[in-house]
Write a protein that holds these residues in place. Structure first.
Motif, PDB file in Angstrom:
ATOM      1  N   LYS A 192     -15.533  -8.474 -20.011  1.00 18.69           N
ATOM      2  CA  LYS A 192     -15.977  -9.852 -20.237  1.00 18.69           C
ATOM      3  C   LYS A 192     -16.682  -9.901 -21.582  1.00 18.69           C
ATOM      4  N   ARG A 193     -16.324 -10.890 -22.390  1.00 15.18           N
ATOM      5  CA  ARG A 193     -16.953 -11.100 -23.683  1.00 15.18           C
ATOM      6  C   ARG A 193     -17.592 -12.484 -23.677  1.00 15.18           C
ATOM      7  N   LEU A 194     -18.879 -12.542 -24.010  1.00 18.38           N
ATOM      8  CA  LEU A 194     -19.584 -13.822 -24.074  1.00 18.38           C
ATOM      9  C   LEU A 194     -19.281 -14.519 -25.394  1.00 18.38           C
ATOM     10  N   GLU A 195     -19.111 -15.838 -25.335  1.00 16.63           N
ATOM     11  CA  GLU A 195     -18.892 -16.607 -26.557  1.00 16.63           C
ATOM     12  C   GLU A 195     -20.186 -16.796 -27.332  1.00 16.63           C
ATOM     13  N   GLN A 196     -21.303 -16.915 -26.599  1.00 17.86           N
ATOM     14  CA  GLN A 196     -22.613 -17.072 -27.227  1.00 17.86           C
ATOM     15  C   GLN A 196     -23.606 -16.167 -26.506  1.00 17.86           C
ATOM     16  N   GLY A 197     -24.607 -15.696 -27.222  1.00 20.51           N
ATOM     17  CA  GLY A 197     -25.643 -14.873 -26.620  1.00 20.51           C
ATOM     18  C   GLY A 197     -25.178 -13.447 -26.419  1.00 20.51           C
ATOM     19  N   HIS A 198     -25.913 -12.715 -25.580  1.00 19.22           N
ATOM     20  CA  HIS A 198     -25.582 -11.328 -25.293  1.00 19.22           C
ATOM     21  C   HIS A 198     -25.993 -10.998 -23.861  1.00 19.22           C
ATOM     22  N   PHE A 199     -25.442  -9.916 -23.367  1.00 24.29           N
ATOM     23  CA  PHE A 199     -25.766  -9.461 -22.015  1.00 24.29           C
ATOM     24  C   PHE A 199     -27.115  -8.752 -22.041  1.00 24.29           C
ATOM     25  N   PRO A 200     -28.066  -9.135 -21.165  1.00 24.37           N
ATOM     26  CA  PRO A 200     -29.350  -8.426 -21.111  1.00 24.37           C
ATOM     27  C   PRO A 200     -29.140  -7.007 -20.587  1.00 24.37           C
ATOM     28  N   TRP A 201     -29.810  -6.041 -21.211  1.00 26.86           N
ATOM     29  CA  TRP A 201     -29.585  -4.641 -20.875  1.00 26.86           C
ATOM     30  C   TRP A 201     -30.916  -3.910 -20.828  1.00 26.86           C
ATOM     31  N   PRO A 202     -31.029  -2.847 -20.045  1.00 24.67           N
ATOM     32  CA  PRO A 202     -32.290  -2.096 -19.987  1.00 24.67           C
ATOM     33  C   PRO A 202     -32.664  -1.524 -21.359  1.00 24.67           C
ATOM     34  N   VAL A 203     -33.950  -1.320 -21.568  1.00 17.10           N
ATOM     35  CA  VAL A 203     -34.455  -0.825 -22.842  1.00 17.10           C
ATOM     36  C   VAL A 203     -34.150   0.654 -23.037  1.00 17.10           C
ATOM     37  N   THR A 204     -34.075   1.421 -21.966  1.00 18.27           N
ATOM     38  CA  THR A 204     -33.826   2.853 -22.094  1.00 18.27           C
ATOM     39  C   THR A 204     -32.459   3.102 -22.713  1.00 18.27           C
ATOM     40  N   SER A 205     -32.348   4.188 -23.443  1.00 16.22           N
ATOM     41  CA  SER A 205     -31.085   4.475 -24.125  1.00 16.22           C
ATOM     42  C   SER A 205     -30.244   5.516 -23.392  1.00 16.22           C
ATOM     43  N   THR A 206     -30.796   6.153 -22.374  1.00 13.66           N
ATOM     44  CA  THR A 206     -30.035   7.148 -21.621  1.00 13.66           C
ATOM     45  C   THR A 206     -30.184   6.894 -20.135  1.00 13.66           C
ATOM     46  N   GLY A 207     -29.288   7.473 -19.360  1.00 12.57           N
ATOM     47  CA  GLY A 207     -29.365   7.346 -17.916  1.00 12.57           C
ATOM     48  C   GLY A 207     -28.627   6.132 -17.401  1.00 12.57           C
TER      49      GLY A 207
END
Length: 125
Positions: free
Chosen positions: A69-84
């Motif tokens: 799925k690709r959003l036309e506007q905005g972005h998908f909220p994602w956790p701050v951690t970079s691993t796991g």
């Protein structure tokens, strides 16, 4: 089968993922990075660097499925951690796919007082 069964486990792969990967590359990532089996029926969500594209890997019991799925506007909220990885509920995954911040959903409408009756006056208790 159109959707996952109730009780299906759902995971987010924290950090960003190379979105050029297909289902085999993402399945290998689940095995190598998270030590999990991608063929047990859990859903795995991956997000690209810009945050506008999400891919979901899922084994439905018959074969491996890859949804995007690709959003036309905005972005998908994602956790701050970079691993796991992070486990989600079905409701949180639904909010994620709608582009809603699943970590802290906000109610957009709140009832305000009693509803007016037919004469336009507030109803008396």
């Amino acid at each position: 089968m159109i959707g996952p069964a109730p009780g299906t486990r759902i995971f987010l792969a924290c950090g960003h993922t190379d979105m050029r990967r297909g289902m085999d590359g993402l399945a290998a990532l689940v095995q190598q990075s998270f030590g999990a089996d991608p063929f047990v029926g859990a859903l795995w969500f991956f997000r690209g660097r810009r945050g506008r594209l999400v891919k979901c890997l899922w084994h439905d019991g018959q074969g491996l499925c890859l949804f995007a799925k690709r959003l036309e506007q905005g972005h998908f909220p994602w956790p701050v951690t970079s691993t796991g990885s992070v486990a989600l509920s079905a409701a949180q995954a639904s909010m994620l796919l709608e582009g809603i911040d699943w970590r802290n959903p906000q109610r957009t409408w709140r009832p305000s007082g009693a509803a007016p009756n037919s004469t336009g006056q507030a109803a008396q208790p």
